[in-house]
Design a protein around this motif. Structure first.
Motif, mmCIF file in Angstrom:
data_model
loop_
_atom_site.group_PDB
_atom_site.id
_atom_site.type_symbol
_atom_site.label_atom_id
_atom_site.label_comp_id
_atom_site.label_asym_id
_atom_site.label_seq_id
_atom_site.Cartn_x
_atom_site.Cartn_y
_atom_site.Cartn_z
ATOM 1 N N ILE A 253 5.615 -33.816 18.473
ATOM 2 C CA ILE A 253 5.632 -32.635 17.248
ATOM 3 C C ILE A 253 6.847 -32.198 17.798
ATOM 4 C CG2 ILE A 253 4.463 -30.689 16.794
ATOM 5 C CD1 ILE A 253 1.993 -32.063 18.763
ATOM 6 N N ALA A 254 7.887 -32.162 16.615
ATOM 7 C CA ALA A 254 9.055 -31.594 16.622
ATOM 8 C C ALA A 254 9.196 -30.431 15.336
ATOM 9 C CB ALA A 254 9.914 -32.688 16.519
ATOM 10 N N MET A 255 9.849 -29.457 15.727
ATOM 11 C CA MET A 255 10.172 -28.383 14.596
ATOM 12 C C MET A 255 11.721 -27.743 14.877
ATOM 13 S SD MET A 255 6.639 -26.123 15.078
ATOM 14 C CE MET A 255 7.038 -25.533 13.321
ATOM 15 N N ALA A 256 12.108 -27.285 13.705
ATOM 16 C CA ALA A 256 13.362 -26.518 13.890
ATOM 17 C C ALA A 256 13.034 -25.347 13.225
ATOM 18 C CB ALA A 256 14.493 -27.393 13.044
ATOM 19 N N ASN A 257 13.134 -24.238 13.987
ATOM 20 C CA ASN A 257 12.558 -22.743 13.342
ATOM 21 C C ASN A 257 13.728 -21.669 13.259
ATOM 22 O OD1 ASN A 257 9.866 -24.058 13.069
ATOM 23 N ND2 ASN A 257 9.391 -23.477 14.968
ATOM 24 N N TRP A 258 13.992 -21.010 12.392
ATOM 25 C CA TRP A 258 14.866 -19.832 12.594
ATOM 26 C C TRP A 258 14.504 -19.062 13.559
ATOM 27 C CZ3 TRP A 258 19.106 -21.977 10.497
ATOM 28 C CH2 TRP A 258 19.001 -22.469 9.065
ATOM 29 N N THR A 259 15.402 -18.122 14.294
ATOM 30 C CA THR A 259 15.143 -17.371 15.395
ATOM 31 C C THR A 259 15.442 -15.890 14.569
ATOM 32 O OG1 THR A 259 17.278 -17.146 15.966
ATOM 33 C CG2 THR A 259 16.231 -18.896 17.112
ATOM 34 N N GLY A 260 14.617 -14.838 15.258
ATOM 35 C CA GLY A 260 14.596 -13.678 14.722
ATOM 36 C C GLY A 260 15.956 -13.012 14.927
#
Length: 280
Positions: free
Chosen positions: A144-151
């Motif tokens: 399961i792989a994600m790329a997510n913007w950080t705060g």
């Protein structure tokens, strides 16, 4: 319960309309290079069954298909799915694109070797359901792989700038998916291992920061909707604040724009033992 269901249905409709606004195919054209870099880091072999959750106009799906994966892409925005199908056909690639919600994926348990989401599933309103669904449709031993913007990163700052001008959404902040402790808590069930790493996504445009803000306003659904929801004076203030933000972070000195936006890369391996307890 009925009232909650009605509110949820209204929220889903609003989100779908938001993401169907603008031109996402044009928007993501400038984000191709680092999408490819993200995919190359993933342990996905040719021939793998891959699900691209929140596939939009098909950017990551097409990258994976070119690399030899058997790809299914799903999204709530049906107009971008149509665009994705046209792009795949133009390249002679076989990719299945279909409507699907990250909170209720229309697939059987353990269907995919890799379940991937590039800056997409992080925007669904109920993260606990997203985590459960990404895990459910992944086969034991799959990823399961994600790329997510950080705060703290640039896009997180951009979201905070917009949030000052619009009514609160009532949803958890999407950039919590860019916070490692939060991600570990959300993906704690059914996962054998989880690795997180920070990377920079270069947002590169052949025009000025002020023109970038207009490009986002015209083509990126959430930005388009944000501007449309406020009066003209507030629109100009938001435009000025966003232009200032892009200018302050711009590395280019030739009239173009290059900004580095931090994201969290998440790669989890689906657990075998927990799967056995679920199916038995």
């Amino acid at each position: 319960v009925l009232e909650q269901r009605t509110e949820l249905d209204e929220l889903k409709t609003r989100l779908r309309n938001t993401w169907m606004t603008g031109d996402y195919g044009r928007f993501c054209r400038y984000m191709e290079r680092d999408a490819e870099a993200f995919y190359r880091r993933l342990p996905v072999k040719p021939g793998a069954q891959l699900l691209d959750v929140g596939c939009g106009a098909g950017q990551l799906s097409l990258i994976a298909a070119r690399a030899g994966a058997h790809v299914t892409g799903c999204d709530i925005a049906t107009n971008w799915l149509a665009q994705a199908r046209r792009s795949a056909a133009a390249e002679g690639l076989t990719v299945i694109f279909e409507e699907g919600d990250a909170e209720a994926l229309p697939y059987d348990n353990a269907t995919f070797d890799a379940v991937v989401s590039l800056i997409a599933a992080m925007f669904a309103p109920r993260p606990e359901l997203v985590a459960a669904e990404l895990t459910r449709v992944c086969r034991p031993g799959g990823i399961i792989a994600m790329a997510n913007w950080t705060g703290p990163g640039f896009v997180g700052q951009m979201f905070r700038t917009i949030a000052k001008h619009i009514a609160p959404s009532g949803m958890p902040s999407p950039v919590l998916w860019g916070d490692e402790p939060t991600v570990r808590e959300r993906l704690r069930t059914g996962v054998a291992s989880l690795e997180c790493s920070h990377h920079l996504y270069e947002l590169s445009y052949p025009f000025s920061p002020a023109e970038v803000v207009e490009f986002f306003r015209s083509n990126y659904g959430p930005m388009t909707r944000a501007f449309a929801s406020i009066e003209e004076k507030a629109q100009q203030q938001l435009r000025d604040e966003l232009t200032d933000l892009w200018c302050r972070h711009n590395r280019a000195t030739d009239g173009t724009t290059k900004v580095d936006a931090e994201y969290l890369q998440v790669v989890a391996v689906r657990d075998q033992s927990s799967w056995n307890s679920i199916v038995n």
